[in-house]
Scaffold this motif. Structure first.
Motif, PDB file in Angstrom:
ATOM      1  N   CYS A 265       4.930  14.808 -16.609  1.00 49.80           N
ATOM      2  CA  CYS A 265       4.655  13.705 -15.679  1.00 49.80           C
ATOM      3  C   CYS A 265       3.286  13.105 -15.957  1.00 49.80           C
ATOM      4  CB  CYS A 265       4.718  14.219 -14.241  1.00 49.80           C
ATOM      5  SG  CYS A 265       4.300  13.007 -12.970  1.00 49.80           S
ATOM      6  N   ILE A 266       3.183  11.791 -15.795  1.00 44.09           N
ATOM      7  CA  ILE A 266       1.901  11.117 -15.794  1.00 44.09           C
ATOM      8  C   ILE A 266       1.694  10.466 -14.436  1.00 44.09           C
ATOM      9  CG2 ILE A 266       2.874   9.021 -16.860  1.00 44.09           C
ATOM     10  CD1 ILE A 266      -0.716  10.409 -17.313  1.00 44.09           C
ATOM     11  N   ASP A 267       0.543  10.732 -13.821  1.00 46.05           N
ATOM     12  CA  ASP A 267       0.198  10.168 -12.514  1.00 46.05           C
ATOM     13  C   ASP A 267      -0.758   8.995 -12.680  1.00 46.05           C
ATOM     14  OD1 ASP A 267       1.614  11.998 -10.943  1.00 46.05           O
ATOM     15  OD2 ASP A 267      -0.049  13.426 -10.898  1.00 46.05           O
ATOM     16  N   HIS A 268      -0.569   7.982 -11.849  1.00 43.27           N
ATOM     17  CA  HIS A 268      -1.576   6.946 -11.658  1.00 43.27           C
ATOM     18  C   HIS A 268      -2.138   7.126 -10.251  1.00 43.27           C
ATOM     19  CE1 HIS A 268      -0.239   3.892 -14.972  1.00 43.27           C
ATOM     20  NE2 HIS A 268      -0.359   5.125 -15.424  1.00 43.27           N
ATOM     21  N   VAL A 269      -3.465   7.094 -10.146  1.00 44.36           N
ATOM     22  CA  VAL A 269      -4.141   7.398  -8.890  1.00 44.36           C
ATOM     23  C   VAL A 269      -4.790   6.130  -8.355  1.00 44.36           C
ATOM     24  CG1 VAL A 269      -5.798   8.912  -7.745  1.00 44.36           C
ATOM     25  CG2 VAL A 269      -4.610   9.700  -9.811  1.00 44.36           C
ATOM     26  N   TYR A 270      -4.596   5.872  -7.062  1.00 43.22           N
ATOM     27  CA  TYR A 270      -5.080   4.638  -6.451  1.00 43.22           C
ATOM     28  C   TYR A 270      -5.946   4.924  -5.232  1.00 43.22           C
ATOM     29  CZ  TYR A 270      -1.634   2.431  -9.437  1.00 43.22           C
ATOM     30  OH  TYR A 270      -0.912   2.010 -10.540  1.00 43.22           O
ATOM     31  N   ARG A 271      -7.020   4.154  -5.073  1.00 39.31           N
ATOM     32  CA  ARG A 271      -7.807   4.144  -3.862  1.00 39.31           C
ATOM     33  C   ARG A 271      -7.173   3.124  -2.917  1.00 39.31           C
ATOM     34  NH1 ARG A 271     -13.064   5.149  -3.533  1.00 39.31           N
ATOM     35  NH2 ARG A 271     -12.414   7.045  -4.585  1.00 39.31           N
ATOM     36  N   ALA A 272      -6.946   3.508  -1.676  1.00 32.40           N
ATOM     37  CA  ALA A 272      -6.289   2.638  -0.702  1.00 32.40           C
ATOM     38  C   ALA A 272      -7.317   2.037   0.250  1.00 32.40           C
ATOM     39  CB  ALA A 272      -5.242   3.414   0.083  1.00 32.40           C
ATOM     40  N   ASN A 273      -6.954   0.907   0.819  1.00 35.79           N
ATOM     41  CA  ASN A 273      -7.858   0.246   1.765  1.00 35.79           C
ATOM     42  C   ASN A 273      -7.462   0.499   3.210  1.00 35.79           C
ATOM     43  OD1 ASN A 273      -5.653  -1.442   2.190  1.00 35.79           O
ATOM     44  ND2 ASN A 273      -6.445  -3.060   0.852  1.00 35.79           N
ATOM     45  N   ARG A 274      -6.557   1.449   3.399  1.00 35.51           N
ATOM     46  CA  ARG A 274      -6.174   1.851   4.753  1.00 35.51           C
ATOM     47  C   ARG A 274      -5.821   3.333   4.735  1.00 35.51           C
ATOM     48  NH1 ARG A 274      -1.862  -2.699   5.313  1.00 35.51           N
ATOM     49  NH2 ARG A 274      -3.603  -3.664   4.213  1.00 35.51           N
ATOM     50  N   PRO A 275      -5.679   3.962   5.887  1.00 36.07           N
ATOM     51  CA  PRO A 275      -5.533   5.418   5.914  1.00 36.07           C
ATOM     52  C   PRO A 275      -4.298   5.927   5.174  1.00 36.07           C
ATOM     53  CG  PRO A 275      -6.114   4.592   8.084  1.00 36.07           C
ATOM     54  CD  PRO A 275      -5.796   3.387   7.241  1.00 36.07           C
ATOM     55  N   THR A 276      -4.491   7.033   4.451  1.00 34.96           N
ATOM     56  CA  THR A 276      -3.396   7.805   3.877  1.00 34.96           C
ATOM     57  C   THR A 276      -3.531   9.226   4.414  1.00 34.96           C
ATOM     58  OG1 THR A 276      -4.637   8.500   1.920  1.00 34.96           O
ATOM     59  CG2 THR A 276      -3.486   6.359   1.798  1.00 34.96           C
ATOM     60  N   LEU A 277      -2.803  10.155   3.852  1.00 33.82           N
ATOM     61  CA  LEU A 277      -2.946  11.542   4.308  1.00 33.82           C
ATOM     62  C   LEU A 277      -4.344  12.096   4.051  1.00 33.82           C
ATOM     63  CD1 LEU A 277       0.404  13.414   3.484  1.00 33.82           C
ATOM     64  CD2 LEU A 277      -0.523  12.780   5.719  1.00 33.82           C
ATOM     65  N   ASN A 278      -5.067  11.511   3.102  1.00 35.88           N
ATOM     66  CA  ASN A 278      -6.460  11.922   2.905  1.00 35.88           C
ATOM     67  C   ASN A 278      -7.235  11.837   4.212  1.00 35.88           C
ATOM     68  OD1 ASN A 278      -5.500  11.646   0.318  1.00 35.88           O
ATOM     69  ND2 ASN A 278      -7.302  10.584  -0.474  1.00 35.88           N
ATOM     70  N   SER A 279      -6.959  10.776   4.968  1.00 37.41           N
ATOM     71  CA  SER A 279      -7.708  10.519   6.198  1.00 37.41           C
ATOM     72  C   SER A 279      -7.415  11.552   7.274  1.00 37.41           C
ATOM     73  CB  SER A 279      -7.375   9.116   6.717  1.00 37.41           C
ATOM     74  OG  SER A 279      -7.485   8.151   5.681  1.00 37.41           O
ATOM     75  N   VAL A 280      -6.282  12.228   7.140  1.00 37.24           N
ATOM     76  CA  VAL A 280      -5.889  13.248   8.107  1.00 37.24           C
ATOM     77  C   VAL A 280      -6.311  14.635   7.642  1.00 37.24           C
ATOM     78  CG1 VAL A 280      -3.923  14.329   9.267  1.00 37.24           C
ATOM     79  CG2 VAL A 280      -3.942  11.852   8.886  1.00 37.24           C
ATOM     80  N   LEU A 281      -6.114  14.921   6.348  1.00 36.46           N
ATOM     81  CA  LEU A 281      -6.301  16.276   5.846  1.00 36.46           C
ATOM     82  C   LEU A 281      -7.705  16.558   5.331  1.00 36.46           C
ATOM     83  CD1 LEU A 281      -2.918  16.775   3.940  1.00 36.46           C
ATOM     84  CD2 LEU A 281      -3.529  17.538   6.233  1.00 36.46           C
ATOM     85  N   ARG A 282      -8.523  15.516   5.127  1.00 38.21           N
ATOM     86  CA  ARG A 282      -9.870  15.765   4.605  1.00 38.21           C
ATOM     87  C   ARG A 282     -10.846  16.211   5.687  1.00 38.21           C
ATOM     88  NH1 ARG A 282     -12.625  16.772  -0.246  1.00 38.21           N
ATOM     89  NH2 ARG A 282     -14.796  16.804   0.383  1.00 38.21           N
ATOM     90  N   PRO A 283     -11.011  15.489   6.816  1.00 37.82           N
ATOM     91  CA  PRO A 283     -12.001  15.906   7.814  1.00 37.82           C
ATOM     92  C   PRO A 283     -11.542  17.152   8.569  1.00 37.82           C
ATOM     93  CG  PRO A 283     -10.801  13.999   8.596  1.00 37.82           C
ATOM     94  CD  PRO A 283     -10.349  14.215   7.195  1.00 37.82           C
ATOM     95  N   TRP A 284     -12.493  17.979   8.964  1.00 31.70           N
ATOM     96  CA  TRP A 284     -12.128  19.230   9.630  1.00 31.70           C
ATOM     97  C   TRP A 284     -11.372  18.987  10.919  1.00 31.70           C
ATOM     98  CZ3 TRP A 284     -13.595  20.314  14.544  1.00 31.70           C
ATOM     99  CH2 TRP A 284     -14.690  19.626  15.073  1.00 31.70           C
TER     100      TRP A 284
END
Length: 538
Positions: free
Chosen positions: A296-315
């Motif tokens: 598999c090859i992944d392409h990684v994108y920065r988003a301008n609105r919340p993704t799961l990062n916004s939920v799972l990153r902060p404590w």
């Protein structure tokens, strides 16, 4: 020496199914030997916990490949489950059967009974599809399959709409009338818990008096009586044990360990075995060869609105979703991060889909081989688009390094050895860019992080492919099923060529990789094998 009718080596995806079905009548005594431990583990039971098990020192074999020439001599990480349930206890839980044509090709290569007519109904019988039964899907079987509609992250809808915009139709069920299209993946969970092969098949059978399951039992060799397998030797700690099999020894240790154990026991290419100091019992050149995997090859994108990062990153976000999961068994922790995806044709003239898409509504940095920071993703919102080719042409191998049964085998996946694989994946990378530029998905992208907008020319995309592509962990084919002992390892009844009392039952018998995730086909193989074994022994 303890005596049983059947000794199963490995409580993985196929082995757990076998153990259940071979003990169902009560007529056969069955021993299951598992090198790992119990699946009663929080990270195994919680679906998103596979981010922790992915590199766990006791739940995972944590293999590493040889340097791969096609990947610039990079080593690749190969996680394999070392626990009851095998890799079904540590995988991403996506349930895909594969295409009808996959199994027709198995039968056409000399394996009667393995066409779609011979396996399609097995998928229905083993499945408990929580959305209900229809002409394609089953209800009431041991294995729970759950749809995630209504629970998916909102960015999944943008991904599916973008696929439609570039000509990939919406598909509500990749295991239904057609695999082609984009949609949400279905996963093997029940009530917010992982439904592994162990929880679905093995644990219900462990209540039967004719089944014994031994954990932390590392099988070191098959015991032969002439040209017949009579049992196995295994070690628990410093103690050596033996178990005899009155009817059969069945290897269900997976595409790495099954061929490795055969080689350690004297079954394989004669020159290889002799060079490692192993006496040859049966010369079979195909043992460990024909290794196939999806790259598999992944392409990684920065988003301008919340993704799961916004939920799972902060404590506080992790605390909130953790409480939600504990109290209700719902939310992001009850799902896979591979929430959406699809299948498409890289060329419209192709007769069937040849590419698989993956969409994960989070992004994470893979700083250490095998580390997946699912619970600690990137600080900024982001997501992943990925693609793999369903039917790779490249072939690798698994070979023993020495006669030491505790030494890991040599794994050479040989990715991108065939030019056709390179070209397909480059076409896939172009499609990822088309999807990312379409519709609402384009609106939520701030920028492309990897490979980066400056990587445009096909030669540059190829360099990126060789530098970053990685396995999606669908190893198979190393004990290929077929009629020719000169290249194949087992016949259509999964009996090892030239030997009695010995079968192989796991993904290593696949002549060709099925289209998509292979955990479902591996469990189907266990069910099908039980039918064959019971027909032979009653």
């Amino acid at each position: 020496m303890d005596s049983y009718d059947f000794v199963i080596v490995g409580a993985g995806s196929a082995g757990c199914v076998l153990a259940n079905r071979l003990t169902e009548s009560g007529r056969h005594r069955v021993l299951v030997l598992e090198a790992g431990g119990s699946d009663r583990n929080f990270w195994v039971r919680m679906p998103i916990g596979y981010g922790k098990t992915f590199h766990h020192p006791t739940l995972n074999w944590r293999y590493v490949s040889e340097p791969v020439p096609g990947l610039g001599d990079r080593e690749t990480y190969w996680p394999r489950g070392k626990v009851l349930g095998g890799s079904s206890a540590i995988n991403a839980m996506v349930f895909i059967r594969g295409q009808r044509e996959d199994y027709e090709s198995w039968e056409a290569s000399g394996n009667p009974g393995w066409g779609w007519r011979g396996v399609g109904d097995i998928f229905r019988r083993m499945e408990d599809n929580l959305a209900g039964e229809d002409e394609h899907r089953g209800r009431g079987g041991p294995l729970a399959v759950t749809g995630i509609a209504g629970s998916e992250h909102p960015t999944c809808d943008a991904f599916i709409a973008a696929c439609e915009a570039v000509g990939i139709p919406r598909n509500a069920d990749f295991n239904g009338a057609t695999q082609e299209g984009a949609g949400l993946y279905q996963i093997t969970t029940r009530n917010g818990f992982r439904a592994s092969s162990a929880s679905a098949f093995l644990r219900p059978a462990m209540r039967r008096p004719n089944l014994r399951v031994v954990t932390h039992a590392h099988v070191t060799r098959i015991l032969f009586e002439g040209r017949r397998a009579g049992g196995v030797e295994y070690r628990i700690g410093d103690r050596i044990h033996r178990a005899s099999a009155g009817r059969e020894v069945i290897l269900s240790a997976g595409a790495v360990s099954s061929p490795h154990l055969l080689q350690l026991s004297g079954v394989g290419a004669g020159t290889l075995l002799q060079s490692r100091g192993v006496a040859v019992v049966q010369a079979l050149a195909g043992v460990g060869e024909n290794l196939q995997d999806h790259l598999c090859i992944d392409h990684v994108y920065r988003a301008n609105r919340p993704t799961l990062n916004s939920v799972l990153r902060p404590w506080w976000g992790r605390l909130a979703v953790g409480l939600r999961y504990v109290l209700t068994r719902t939310g992001p922790l009850s799902l896979s991060v591979n929430q959406a995806g699809g299948f498409f044709r890289s060329d419209p003239s192709r007769p069937r889909p040849n590419m698989q898409l993956y969409f994960s509504p989070l992004s994470y940095t893979r700083t250490t081989p095998g580390k997946r920071q699912l619970m600690l993703p990137d600080q900024e919102p982001g997501f992943l688009l990925g693609v793999s080719n369903c039917h790779p042409k490249s072939r690798g191998h698994v070979r023993l390094r020495s006669s030491d049964p505790f030494a890991a085998p040599s794994i050479q996946p040989n990715y991108l050895a065939e030019r056709a694989d390179v070209d397909e994946l480059l076409d896939g990378a172009v499609m990822l860019r088309r999807i990312a530029a379409a519709g609402h998905l384009a609106e939520i992208i701030e920028r492309e992080l990897w490979p980066g907008p400056e990587v445009v020319a096909r030669a540059a995309l190829e360099a990126d492919l060789r530098a970053r592509a990685g396995s999606v962990f669908h190893a198979s084919g190393t004990c290929r099923m077929g009629p020719d002992p000169a290249r194949d390892v087992v016949d259509a009844r999964l009996r090892v060529h030239g030997l009695g009392g010995l079968r192989v039952v796991d993904a290593s018998i696949f002549p060709l990789l099925p289209s998509g995730n292979i955990n479902g086909p591996a469990m189907m193989t266990g069910w099908k094998a039980a039918d064959l074994i019971l027909a032979d022994h009653g």
